[in-house]
Design a protein around this motif. Structure first.
Motif, PDB file in Angstrom:
ATOM      1  N   ASP A 118       0.835  -1.211   0.000  1.00  0.00           N
ATOM      2  CA  ASP A 118       0.000   0.000   0.000  1.00  0.00           C
ATOM      3  C   ASP A 118       0.868   1.259   0.000  1.00  0.00           C
TER       4      ASP A 118
ATOM      5  N   HIS B  52       3.903   1.514  -1.149  1.00  0.00           N
ATOM      6  CA  HIS B  52       4.501   1.576  -2.491  1.00  0.00           C
ATOM      7  C   HIS B  52       3.529   2.215  -3.470  1.00  0.00           C
ATOM      8  N   GLN B  53       2.277   1.803  -3.423  1.00  0.00           N
ATOM      9  CA  GLN B  53       1.269   2.343  -4.341  1.00  0.00           C
ATOM     10  C   GLN B  53       1.069   3.839  -4.129  1.00  0.00           C
ATOM     11  N   ARG B  54       1.069   4.263  -2.898  1.00  0.00           N
ATOM     12  CA  ARG B  54       0.891   5.687  -2.621  1.00  0.00           C
ATOM     13  C   ARG B  54       2.096   6.501  -3.112  1.00  0.00           C
TER      14      ARG B  54
ATOM     15  N   SER C 123       1.820   6.848  -6.783  1.00  0.00           N
ATOM     16  CA  SER C 123       0.803   7.841  -7.135  1.00  0.00           C
ATOM     17  C   SER C 123       1.339   9.255  -6.970  1.00  0.00           C
TER      18      SER C 123
ATOM     19  N   ILE D  57      -1.978   4.348 -10.831  1.00  0.00           N
ATOM     20  CA  ILE D  57      -2.607   3.559  -9.763  1.00  0.00           C
ATOM     21  C   ILE D  57      -2.986   2.183 -10.310  1.00  0.00           C
TER      22      ILE D  57
ATOM     23  N   SER E  21      -0.083  -0.228 -10.798  1.00  0.00           N
ATOM     24  CA  SER E  21       0.517  -0.773  -9.585  1.00  0.00           C
ATOM     25  C   SER E  21      -0.444  -1.629  -8.763  1.00  0.00           C
ATOM     26  N   MET E  22      -1.757  -1.511  -9.010  1.00  0.00           N
ATOM     27  CA  MET E  22      -2.703  -2.229  -8.149  1.00  0.00           C
ATOM     28  C   MET E  22      -3.590  -3.243  -8.859  1.00  0.00           C
TER      29      MET E  22
ATOM     30  N   THR F  96      -6.816   9.829  -5.764  1.00  0.00           N
ATOM     31  CA  THR F  96      -5.947   8.722  -5.351  1.00  0.00           C
ATOM     32  C   THR F  96      -6.561   7.951  -4.193  1.00  0.00           C
TER      33      THR F  96
ATOM     34  N   ILE G 209      -7.983   4.115  -4.633  1.00  0.00           N
ATOM     35  CA  ILE G 209      -7.344   3.052  -3.843  1.00  0.00           C
ATOM     36  C   ILE G 209      -8.358   2.402  -2.917  1.00  0.00           C
TER      37      ILE G 209
END
Length: 169
Positions: free
Chosen positions: A57, A59-61, A64, A93, A96-97, A128, A132
């Motif tokens: 999580d 990493h995803q932020r 973004s 986003i 990556s997700m 974002t 998410i």
């Protein structure tokens, strides 16, 4: 002659400022990439599934924020076109997700709005978080669904919507 010298000095200072800003933006982008890489490497090494999820999580932020920074760096200081900005953000986003893009889609529909950089950053952060959240909580158990991001403006009035076909309200 003095006026010409002052104008030349002003132009040189503006050029120096532009070079410094570009260098700063480049360093920020590199730093965000390094942070994202460290988080991903850590997520792969840990044994705890809960810790792995939190690192993923994070990493995803970071990714973004990197997408936001990259787009804003390409924009003028006060002038951000929202369609390419929000599209690039959502693509980042999604990349990556979303594991299977044939089952889960993230669609963006934005009009030709242009807004100030500080407003676009706020909109980007809101989008974002909502996207998410939808990816984490609204996607069906089989990983399928659709998430839609819509933005439209009419003069000073505007509407931002993030919706999904998933479970819940």
């Amino acid at each position: 002659k003095l006026k010409n010298d002052l104008l030349r000095d002003k132009d040189a200072l503006l050029q120096d400022k532009a070079v410094l800003l570009q260098e700063l933006q480049h360093r920020v982008a590199n730093s965000l990439q390094i942070i994202a890489s460290v988080l991903m490497q850590s997520a792969r090494k840990v044994q705890s599934e809960e810790t792995r999820t939190h690192l993923f999580d994070a990493h995803q932020r970071v990714m973004s924020v990197a997408a936001l920074q990259q787009h804003l760096a390409a924009s003028t200081i006060d002038d951000v076109r929202l369609r390419p900005y929000l599209t690039a953000l959502c693509e980042s986003i999604g990349a990556s997700m979303i594991r299977d893009h044939s089952k889960l889609s993230l669609d963006v529909a934005v009009d030709d709005s242009v807004t100030r950089a500080n407003v676009s950053v706020s909109l980007g952060l809101i989008v974002t978080e909502l996207v998410i959240n939808a990816l984490k909580h609204a996607v069906k158990n089989d990983g399928s669904g659709k998430i839609m991001v819509d933005y439209a403006s009419n003069g000073p009035n505007w509407t931002l919507s993030v919706s999904d076909t998933g479970v819940g309200m």
